[in-house]
Scaffold this motif. Structure first.
Motif, PDB file in Angstrom:
ATOM      1  N   VAL A   1       0.815  -1.221   0.000  1.00 26.13           N
ATOM      2  CA  VAL A   1       0.000   0.000   0.000  1.00 26.13           C
ATOM      3  C   VAL A   1       0.846   1.267   0.000  1.00 26.13           C
ATOM      4  CG1 VAL A   1      -1.917  -1.201   1.102  1.00 26.13           C
ATOM      5  CG2 VAL A   1      -0.309   0.059   2.529  1.00 26.13           C
ATOM      6  N   ASP A   2       2.172   1.106   0.063  1.00 25.66           N
ATOM      7  CA  ASP A   2       3.067   2.257   0.074  1.00 25.66           C
ATOM      8  C   ASP A   2       2.853   3.119  -1.161  1.00 25.66           C
ATOM      9  OD1 ASP A   2       5.239   3.820   1.125  1.00 25.66           O
ATOM     10  OD2 ASP A   2       6.469   2.990  -0.496  1.00 25.66           O
ATOM     11  N   GLY A   3       2.746   4.400  -0.942  1.00 21.07           N
ATOM     12  CA  GLY A   3       2.608   5.338  -2.051  1.00 21.07           C
ATOM     13  C   GLY A   3       1.196   5.527  -2.552  1.00 21.07           C
ATOM     14  N   LEU A   4       0.233   4.814  -1.971  1.00 18.75           N
ATOM     15  CA  LEU A   4      -1.153   5.000  -2.408  1.00 18.75           C
ATOM     16  C   LEU A   4      -1.674   6.348  -1.935  1.00 18.75           C
ATOM     17  CD1 LEU A   4      -2.978   1.608  -1.657  1.00 18.75           C
ATOM     18  CD2 LEU A   4      -2.077   2.411  -3.841  1.00 18.75           C
ATOM     19  N   SER A   5      -2.392   7.021  -2.807  1.00 20.34           N
ATOM     20  CA  SER A   5      -3.105   8.220  -2.361  1.00 20.34           C
ATOM     21  C   SER A   5      -4.275   7.769  -1.503  1.00 20.34           C
ATOM     22  CB  SER A   5      -3.631   8.997  -3.567  1.00 20.34           C
ATOM     23  OG  SER A   5      -4.661   8.248  -4.215  1.00 20.34           O
ATOM     24  N   ASN A   6      -4.782   8.666  -0.680  1.00 16.60           N
ATOM     25  CA  ASN A   6      -5.938   8.300   0.135  1.00 16.60           C
ATOM     26  C   ASN A   6      -7.137   7.978  -0.743  1.00 16.60           C
ATOM     27  OD1 ASN A   6      -5.304   8.188   2.990  1.00 16.60           O
ATOM     28  ND2 ASN A   6      -4.620  10.281   2.677  1.00 16.60           N
ATOM     29  N   GLU A   7      -7.243   8.668  -1.877  1.00 16.24           N
ATOM     30  CA  GLU A   7      -8.342   8.360  -2.803  1.00 16.24           C
ATOM     31  C   GLU A   7      -8.223   6.929  -3.331  1.00 16.24           C
ATOM     32  OE1 GLU A   7     -10.354  10.786  -6.314  1.00 16.24           O
ATOM     33  OE2 GLU A   7      -8.338  10.092  -6.856  1.00 16.24           O
ATOM     34  N   ARG A   8      -7.030   6.537  -3.739  1.00 13.50           N
ATOM     35  CA  ARG A   8      -6.815   5.179  -4.236  1.00 13.50           C
ATOM     36  C   ARG A   8      -7.031   4.157  -3.128  1.00 13.50           C
ATOM     37  NH1 ARG A   8      -6.932   0.608  -6.061  1.00 13.50           N
ATOM     38  NH2 ARG A   8      -5.242  -0.375  -7.231  1.00 13.50           N
ATOM     39  N   ALA A   9      -6.649   4.508  -1.896  1.00 15.27           N
ATOM     40  CA  ALA A   9      -6.802   3.593  -0.765  1.00 15.27           C
ATOM     41  C   ALA A   9      -8.265   3.406  -0.364  1.00 15.27           C
ATOM     42  CB  ALA A   9      -5.980   4.086   0.424  1.00 15.27           C
ATOM     43  N   GLU A  10      -9.152   4.237  -0.903  1.00 17.82           N
ATOM     44  CA  GLU A  10     -10.583   4.081  -0.644  1.00 17.82           C
ATOM     45  C   GLU A  10     -11.273   3.275  -1.749  1.00 17.82           C
ATOM     46  OE1 GLU A  10     -12.004   8.052   0.160  1.00 17.82           O
ATOM     47  OE2 GLU A  10     -10.678   8.215   1.912  1.00 17.82           O
ATOM     48  N   TYR A  11     -10.485   2.758  -2.688  1.00 13.09           N
ATOM     49  CA  TYR A  11     -11.012   1.948  -3.794  1.00 13.09           C
ATOM     50  C   TYR A  11     -11.650   0.661  -3.276  1.00 13.09           C
ATOM     51  CZ  TYR A  11     -10.926  -1.325  -7.712  1.00 13.09           C
ATOM     52  OH  TYR A  11     -11.277  -2.256  -8.642  1.00 13.09           O
ATOM     53  N   ARG A  12     -12.784   0.317  -3.874  1.00 13.28           N
ATOM     54  CA  ARG A  12     -13.490  -0.940  -3.612  1.00 13.28           C
ATOM     55  C   ARG A  12     -13.627  -1.635  -4.968  1.00 13.28           C
ATOM     56  NH1 ARG A  12     -16.257  -0.028   1.350  1.00 13.28           N
ATOM     57  NH2 ARG A  12     -15.983   2.130   1.937  1.00 13.28           N
ATOM     58  N   TYR A  13     -13.281  -2.890  -5.040  1.00 12.72           N
ATOM     59  CA  TYR A  13     -13.317  -3.579  -6.323  1.00 12.72           C
ATOM     60  C   TYR A  13     -14.725  -3.934  -6.775  1.00 12.72           C
ATOM     61  CZ  TYR A  13     -13.620  -8.061  -3.824  1.00 12.72           C
ATOM     62  OH  TYR A  13     -14.017  -9.097  -3.021  1.00 12.72           O
ATOM     63  N   ALA A  14     -15.684  -3.826  -5.882  1.00 13.81           N
ATOM     64  CA  ALA A  14     -17.092  -4.079  -6.222  1.00 13.81           C
ATOM     65  C   ALA A  14     -17.957  -3.402  -5.169  1.00 13.81           C
ATOM     66  CB  ALA A  14     -17.375  -5.583  -6.269  1.00 13.81           C
ATOM     67  N   PRO A  15     -19.201  -3.086  -5.517  1.00  9.79           N
ATOM     68  CA  PRO A  15     -20.100  -2.490  -4.524  1.00  9.79           C
ATOM     69  C   PRO A  15     -20.255  -3.413  -3.309  1.00  9.79           C
ATOM     70  CG  PRO A  15     -21.046  -2.346  -6.726  1.00  9.79           C
ATOM     71  CD  PRO A  15     -19.824  -3.223  -6.829  1.00  9.79           C
ATOM     72  N   GLY A  16     -20.240  -2.809  -2.130  1.00  9.99           N
ATOM     73  CA  GLY A  16     -20.403  -3.576  -0.901  1.00  9.99           C
ATOM     74  C   GLY A  16     -19.135  -4.237  -0.390  1.00  9.99           C
ATOM     75  N   LYS A  17     -18.035  -4.124  -1.125  1.00 10.72           N
ATOM     76  CA  LYS A  17     -16.761  -4.704  -0.678  1.00 10.72           C
ATOM     77  C   LYS A  17     -15.975  -3.656   0.095  1.00 10.72           C
ATOM     78  CE  LYS A  17     -17.473  -8.684  -2.460  1.00 10.72           C
ATOM     79  NZ  LYS A  17     -17.713  -9.830  -1.590  1.00 10.72           N
TER      80      LYS A  17
END
Length: 180
Positions: free
Chosen positions: A45-61
């Protein structure tokens, strides 16, 4: 104090559900693996933006932040179970609903860097705890969520649980440790 590698538990030492996790732990020193493993997760997770770190690969995940927070929360619970068993607790411990814990934790309000720092802190305490146990302590058992667990089995559950989520971060979230 633990002077040799913690022996691999037999399948009778933990709930059948956790076989999938324990099987992910290679032969060798599980404490050394735990110490290395937290840095592997941090690197993913190093270098991830906070926006990218809030990514969900599918709804509800769960988001990536929620996965990291869940690893730390679950580890705390597994270590609490190990502590209780090692100290001779006889009362049955409750289970927990990981989805409810994540729902109320609000991990997405925190930075990914803060969550990784917390995971490192939890892991350092975990390794120190297990390293201070005798062979007799490691063999002690209790019942949690209506299933038996030995102390040593819980060390393997922790390692396998994180490995499970590392694989998910790569396969489902597309992480490769380069801020992707």
């Amino acid at each position: 104090m633990t002077t040799m590698a913690i022996p691999r538990p037999t399948e009778s030492e933990y709930a059948p559900f956790f076989q999938a996790y324990v099987s992910k732990v290679p032969t060798g020193d599980v404490l050394a693996m735990l110490a290395r493993q937290v840095e592997e997760t941090a690197a993913l997770v190093d270098g991830l933006s906070n926006e990218r770190a809030e990514y969900r690969y599918a709804p509800g995940k769960w988001s990536i932040k929620e996965v990291v927070g869940h690893i730390a929360d679950s580890e705390r619970i597994f270590v609490y179970r190990a502590l209780c068993a090692a100290r001779g607790e006889r009362a049955e411990l409750p289970g927990f609903d990981e989805n409810a814990y994540v729902d109320t934790a609000r991990f997405d309000r925190r930075t990914i860097q803060d969550l990784v720092a917390e995971l490192r802190t939890v892991r350092a305490a975990t390794v120190s705890f297990f390293d201070g146990l005798s062979d007799d302590d490691l063999a002690r058992a209790l019942v949690a969520n209506k299933k038996p667990y030995t102390v040593r089995a819980l060390a393997y559950v922790i390692a396998g649980h994180e490995r499970h989520h590392q694989e998910g971060l790569v396969e489902r979230y597309g992480l490769n440790g380069r801020g992707a």
